[in-house]
Motif scaffolding. Structure first.
Motif, PDB file in Angstrom:
ATOM      1  N   PRO A 111       0.848  -1.213   0.000  1.00 37.49           N
ATOM      2  CA  PRO A 111       0.000   0.000   0.000  1.00 37.49           C
ATOM      3  C   PRO A 111       0.872   1.247   0.000  1.00 37.49           C
ATOM      4  N   VAL A 112       0.394   2.283  -0.629  1.00 34.30           N
ATOM      5  CA  VAL A 112       1.140   3.535  -0.683  1.00 34.30           C
ATOM      6  C   VAL A 112       0.305   4.647  -0.075  1.00 34.30           C
ATOM      7  N   ARG A 113       0.968   5.590   0.561  1.00 32.65           N
ATOM      8  CA  ARG A 113       0.284   6.736   1.119  1.00 32.65           C
ATOM      9  C   ARG A 113      -0.110   7.716   0.014  1.00 32.65           C
ATOM     10  N   MET A 114      -1.040   8.620   0.344  1.00 39.49           N
ATOM     11  CA  MET A 114      -1.494   9.649  -0.584  1.00 39.49           C
ATOM     12  C   MET A 114      -1.988   9.038  -1.884  1.00 39.49           C
ATOM     13  N   ASP A 115      -2.726   7.949  -1.766  1.00 40.54           N
ATOM     14  CA  ASP A 115      -3.267   7.262  -2.928  1.00 40.54           C
ATOM     15  C   ASP A 115      -4.658   7.811  -3.203  1.00 40.54           C
ATOM     16  N   SER A 136      -9.661  20.104 -13.642  1.00 37.88           N
ATOM     17  CA  SER A 136      -9.495  19.337 -12.404  1.00 37.88           C
ATOM     18  C   SER A 136      -8.876  20.162 -11.290  1.00 37.88           C
ATOM     19  N   ALA A 137      -8.397  21.377 -11.600  1.00 32.52           N
ATOM     20  CA  ALA A 137      -7.863  22.246 -10.548  1.00 32.52           C
ATOM     21  C   ALA A 137      -8.955  23.121  -9.935  1.00 32.52           C
ATOM     22  N   TRP A 138     -10.171  23.052 -10.470  1.00 33.14           N
ATOM     23  CA  TRP A 138     -11.274  23.781  -9.851  1.00 33.14           C
ATOM     24  C   TRP A 138     -11.578  23.204  -8.477  1.00 33.14           C
ATOM     25  N   ASN A 147      -1.510  11.556  -9.782  1.00 33.80           N
ATOM     26  CA  ASN A 147      -0.760  12.637 -10.433  1.00 33.80           C
ATOM     27  C   ASN A 147      -1.195  14.011  -9.945  1.00 33.80           C
ATOM     28  N   PRO A 148      -1.102  14.280  -8.643  1.00 37.89           N
ATOM     29  CA  PRO A 148      -1.463  15.615  -8.134  1.00 37.89           C
ATOM     30  C   PRO A 148      -0.695  16.770  -8.777  1.00 37.89           C
ATOM     31  N   PRO A 149       0.586  16.597  -9.195  1.00 32.63           N
ATOM     32  CA  PRO A 149       1.281  17.737  -9.806  1.00 32.63           C
ATOM     33  C   PRO A 149       0.615  18.290 -11.060  1.00 32.63           C
ATOM     34  N   LEU A 303       5.516  15.635 -15.130  1.00 28.55           N
ATOM     35  CA  LEU A 303       4.207  14.976 -15.148  1.00 28.55           C
ATOM     36  C   LEU A 303       4.265  13.455 -14.964  1.00 28.55           C
ATOM     37  N   PHE A 304       5.452  12.878 -15.033  1.00 25.40           N
ATOM     38  CA  PHE A 304       5.550  11.419 -14.894  1.00 25.40           C
ATOM     39  C   PHE A 304       6.208  10.976 -13.596  1.00 25.40           C
TER      40      PHE A 304
END
Length: 369
Positions: A111-115, A136-138, A147-149, A303-304
């Motif tokens: 499991p990974v955090r911030m998923d 999606s930034a609204w 991909n939050p960045p 972005l990757f």
């Protein structure tokens, strides 16, 4: 001999320097997010503010480059749109697809955090469609999977659009179009637009091109000192100040006052860097090929990197407290993104040529009709 006042702010030597800055900022974002996500647990002097402020550096550079490209007067709204679309889509679409595939098909058992990956198909679709339309930034709109960045690209796309409408339209059409696009972008996105416009302002301010060489080092030192001082007052003073008066959800602009301060600092740093780059034009230009190669995959790196970090962690690959292992993993991510860029950023010129051919063919058909 003094240079003519008409010379653009963004000269060839400064452009080479900024290519290095662009790659360096992207690399710092990768390092910061790797620490934030737990790929490395050793000593690290910065928090999430480092990578966030690097995004503000991107904004200022973006405004400078875009305004410089338009200022010559040889562009048009159509050419501008082709240039932006062919630059963005070859990286944005593959990044969204890859991060989604990474989360659902390629991820390992750990499991990974911030998923932020949902489990039902409808939610997954929403988290693909919103980023594809750059909304999606609204506030309240689902962001992309793993991909939050991507948020900063959404902001930039709105800035590109608003700037283009202001630059290429005239009269009442410009007033109406800019007003409607600002309403569509929303207050949260507009909060950070002044940072982008700082870069635009450099192309229109003759005084920014006239800093004496003797003062340039002092200006750079002052900018560096101001950046360090900002770390002392951003969380305690500026960020609470914004929360106190902003009426709604600021989303990714919750640090807007601090970000605008960083944007101003970066702008001052560019003013100081320009005469130094000009004074060392010979050595700087000899590094042009290397700078172009590094900057040539910085967009892909940005972005990757997040899904790549998450993939490593999902398979139990972490550096722990080993700085050597951490350096190796960062190097692997950078090399992977350089390879991926062959299929993304390096395809941008081909897409642009194809779009130019289609638009030219369409114009020809209209002329013959």
């Amino acid at each position: 001999m003094s240079r003519p006042a008409e010379e653009p702010f963004l000269t060839r030597p400064l452009s080479v320097v900024l290519d290095f800055v662009r790659f360096g900022a992207a690399l710092l974002v990768v390092v910061g997010h790797a620490v934030q996500l737990g790929l490395y647990h050793g000593d690290f002097p910065f928090g999430v503010r480092m990578q966030h402020y690097c995004v503000i550096v991107f904004f200022v550079l973006s405004g400078l480059v875009i305004s410089t490209s338009v200022l010559g007067g040889r562009s048009s709204l159509g050419c501008y749109a082709v240039a932006r679309i062919s630059r963005i889509l070859p990286v944005a679409i593959p990044a969204l697809i890859f991060s989604t595939l990474a989360a659902y098909l390629l991820a390992g058992p750990s499991p990974v955090r911030m998923d932020n990956s949902p489990e039902d198909a409808l939610a997954i679709t929403k988290q693909l469609l919103a980023p594809l339309t750059f909304i999606s930034a609204w506030p309240g709109v689902a962001g992309p999977v793993w991909n939050p960045p991507y948020w900063s690209l959404c902001y930039e796309v709105w800035y590109y659009a608003i700037f283009a409408l202001a630059a290429f339209l005239r009269g009442w059409r410009r007033a109406v179009a800019v007003t409607l696009s600002c309403f569509a972008a929303g207050g949260a996105i507009l909060l950070l637009m002044p940072a982008w416009l700082f870069g635009v302002a450099l192309t229109h301010a003759p005084a920014a091109r006239r800093l004496p060489l003797a003062l340039a080092p002092l200006v750079l030192v002052a900018a560096g000192w101001a950046a360090l001082a900002l770390f002392e007052i951003d969380r305690e003073v500026l960020n609470p100040m914004l929360k106190a008066w902003w009426p709604g959800d600021a989303e990714w602009s919750e640090w807007a006052l601090s970000d605008l301060a960083m944007g101003l600092i970066m702008t001052v740093a560019l003013v100081g860097a320009r005469p130094l780059a000009e004074a060392m034009a010979g050595p700087v230009l000899r590094l042009g090929a290397a700078a172009k190669s590094l900057a040539g995959f910085s967009f892909t790196l940005y972005l990757f990197h997040w899904p790549l970090i998450q993939l490593l962690r999902s398979w139990g690959i972490e550096a722990g407290q080993s700085f050597t292992a951490f350096t190796a993993l960062i190097g692997a991510i950078v090399l992977a993104c350089a390879a991926i860029s062959i299929l993304t950023e390096r395809q941008a010129p081909r897409l642009r040529r194809w779009m130019d051919e289609r638009s030219s063919a369409g114009a020809g058909r209209v002329a013959r009709a």
